[in-house]
Scaffold this motif. Structure first.
Motif, PDB file in Angstrom:
ATOM      1  N   SER A   1       0.809  -1.220   0.000  1.00 39.12           N
ATOM      2  CA  SER A   1       0.000   0.000   0.000  1.00 39.12           C
ATOM      3  C   SER A   1       0.843   1.272   0.000  1.00 39.12           C
ATOM      4  O   SER A   1       0.307   2.356  -0.205  1.00 39.12           O
ATOM      5  CB  SER A   1      -0.901   0.019   1.234  1.00 39.12           C
ATOM      6  N   ASP A   2       2.120   1.121   0.282  1.00 40.24           N
ATOM      7  CA  ASP A   2       3.010   2.263   0.484  1.00 40.24           C
ATOM      8  C   ASP A   2       2.488   3.127   1.633  1.00 40.24           C
ATOM      9  O   ASP A   2       2.485   4.348   1.568  1.00 40.24           O
ATOM     10  CB  ASP A   2       3.165   3.073  -0.801  1.00 40.24           C
ATOM     11  N   TRP A   3       2.004   2.450   2.674  1.00 44.24           N
ATOM     12  CA  TRP A   3       1.469   3.097   3.872  1.00 44.24           C
ATOM     13  C   TRP A   3       2.161   2.452   5.068  1.00 44.24           C
ATOM     14  O   TRP A   3       2.140   1.233   5.209  1.00 44.24           O
ATOM     15  CB  TRP A   3      -0.043   2.872   3.942  1.00 44.24           C
ATOM     16  N   PRO A   4       2.755   3.240   5.955  1.00 47.22           N
ATOM     17  CA  PRO A   4       3.631   2.671   6.979  1.00 47.22           C
ATOM     18  C   PRO A   4       2.967   2.078   8.225  1.00 47.22           C
ATOM     19  O   PRO A   4       3.646   1.477   9.036  1.00 47.22           O
ATOM     20  CB  PRO A   4       4.491   3.879   7.386  1.00 47.22           C
ATOM     21  N   THR A   5       1.663   2.248   8.370  1.00 43.23           N
ATOM     22  CA  THR A   5       1.035   1.811   9.619  1.00 43.23           C
ATOM     23  C   THR A   5      -0.094   0.826   9.389  1.00 43.23           C
ATOM     24  O   THR A   5      -0.613   0.678   8.290  1.00 43.23           O
ATOM     25  CB  THR A   5       0.477   3.028  10.402  1.00 43.23           C
ATOM     26  N   ILE A   6      -0.472   0.188  10.482  1.00 52.02           N
ATOM     27  CA  ILE A   6      -1.591  -0.748  10.516  1.00 52.02           C
ATOM     28  C   ILE A   6      -2.534  -0.207  11.590  1.00 52.02           C
ATOM     29  O   ILE A   6      -2.043   0.230  12.621  1.00 52.02           O
ATOM     30  CB  ILE A   6      -1.100  -2.156  10.910  1.00 52.02           C
ATOM     31  N   PRO A   7      -3.821  -0.192  11.378  1.00 54.52           N
ATOM     32  CA  PRO A   7      -4.620  -0.914  10.383  1.00 54.52           C
ATOM     33  C   PRO A   7      -4.615  -0.224   9.019  1.00 54.52           C
ATOM     34  O   PRO A   7      -4.266   0.941   8.895  1.00 54.52           O
ATOM     35  CB  PRO A   7      -6.026  -0.878  10.983  1.00 54.52           C
ATOM     36  N   GLN A   8      -5.045  -1.017   8.031  1.00 57.50           N
ATOM     37  CA  GLN A   8      -5.207  -0.522   6.670  1.00 57.50           C
ATOM     38  C   GLN A   8      -6.544  -1.016   6.139  1.00 57.50           C
ATOM     39  O   GLN A   8      -6.866  -2.193   6.253  1.00 57.50           O
ATOM     40  CB  GLN A   8      -4.085  -1.031   5.765  1.00 57.50           C
ATOM     41  N   LEU A   9      -7.295  -0.099   5.548  1.00 53.12           N
ATOM     42  CA  LEU A   9      -8.625  -0.419   5.037  1.00 53.12           C
ATOM     43  C   LEU A   9      -8.647  -0.376   3.514  1.00 53.12           C
ATOM     44  O   LEU A   9      -8.101   0.555   2.907  1.00 53.12           O
ATOM     45  CB  LEU A   9      -9.649   0.580   5.585  1.00 53.12           C
ATOM     46  N   TYR A  10      -9.287  -1.377   2.918  1.00 47.84           N
ATOM     47  CA  TYR A  10      -9.496  -1.446   1.482  1.00 47.84           C
ATOM     48  C   TYR A  10     -10.989  -1.594   1.234  1.00 47.84           C
ATOM     49  O   TYR A  10     -11.658  -2.360   1.930  1.00 47.84           O
ATOM     50  CB  TYR A  10      -8.775  -2.658   0.874  1.00 47.84           C
TER      51      TYR A  10
END
Length: 158
Positions: free
Chosen positions: A108-117
């Motif tokens: 995602s090229d996003w450094p943190t969790i959680p991640q929403l799709y």
């Protein structure tokens, strides 16, 4: 003492000044050539299949019943407030799989969790989700993608 030793070991890995860090596969803010690891096509394909498996996919720490961090708990609560049906939500516990935990960040090229799709598209992390909830954008996104009915969004606003 440890920091000094660590700093000196990374100095040798620093990208030469004439080669932009981006060309080496890292972000401009991280000038080390080793700052980014590359996931295999196989792992990338598995993650892509996972994010497309259900209308709403959440990569989180823990499970919806037992979140293991406050940000994951907040994400689950926001989705619950908006009435996302359980059959349209799939979650993945990144604490169970260290490769997934690192790979999803690169995917995602996003450094943190959680991640929403939502419908295979990356929406963001907890901060983005909370902002969208507060502005009403999350309702619009969920209705537009057929996750919830417009009537459910209206009930939430009332």
């Amino acid at each position: 003492m440890f920091r000094t030793a660590l700093r000196s070991s990374f100095t040798a890995l620093r990208a030469p000044a004439r080669v932009p860090a981006v060309a080496l596969g890292s972000s401009p803010s991280l000038p080390f050539a080793v700052a980014r690891r590359y996931i295999s096509q196989e792992v990338r394909a598995k993650i892509q299949k996972a994010v497309e498996s259900t209308p709403v996919v959440l990569f989180m720490k823990g499970t919806p019943e037992a979140p293991q961090c406050g940000f994951s708990r907040a994400a689950v609560q926001v989705l619950d407030i908006h009435g996302v049906p359980p059959e349209k939500l799939k979650t993945f516990d990144v604490l169970e799989d260290s490769e997934l935990r690192q790979s999803i960040k690169e995917f995602s090229d996003w450094p943190t969790i959680p991640q929403l799709y939502v419908n295979g598209e990356f929406v963001g992390g907890c901060d983005i989700l909370l902002n969208m909830h507060q502005s009403g954008e999350l309702d619009q996104l969920l209705v537009k993608n057929g996750v919830i009915l417009p009537e459910e969004a209206q009930k939430e606003e009332a």
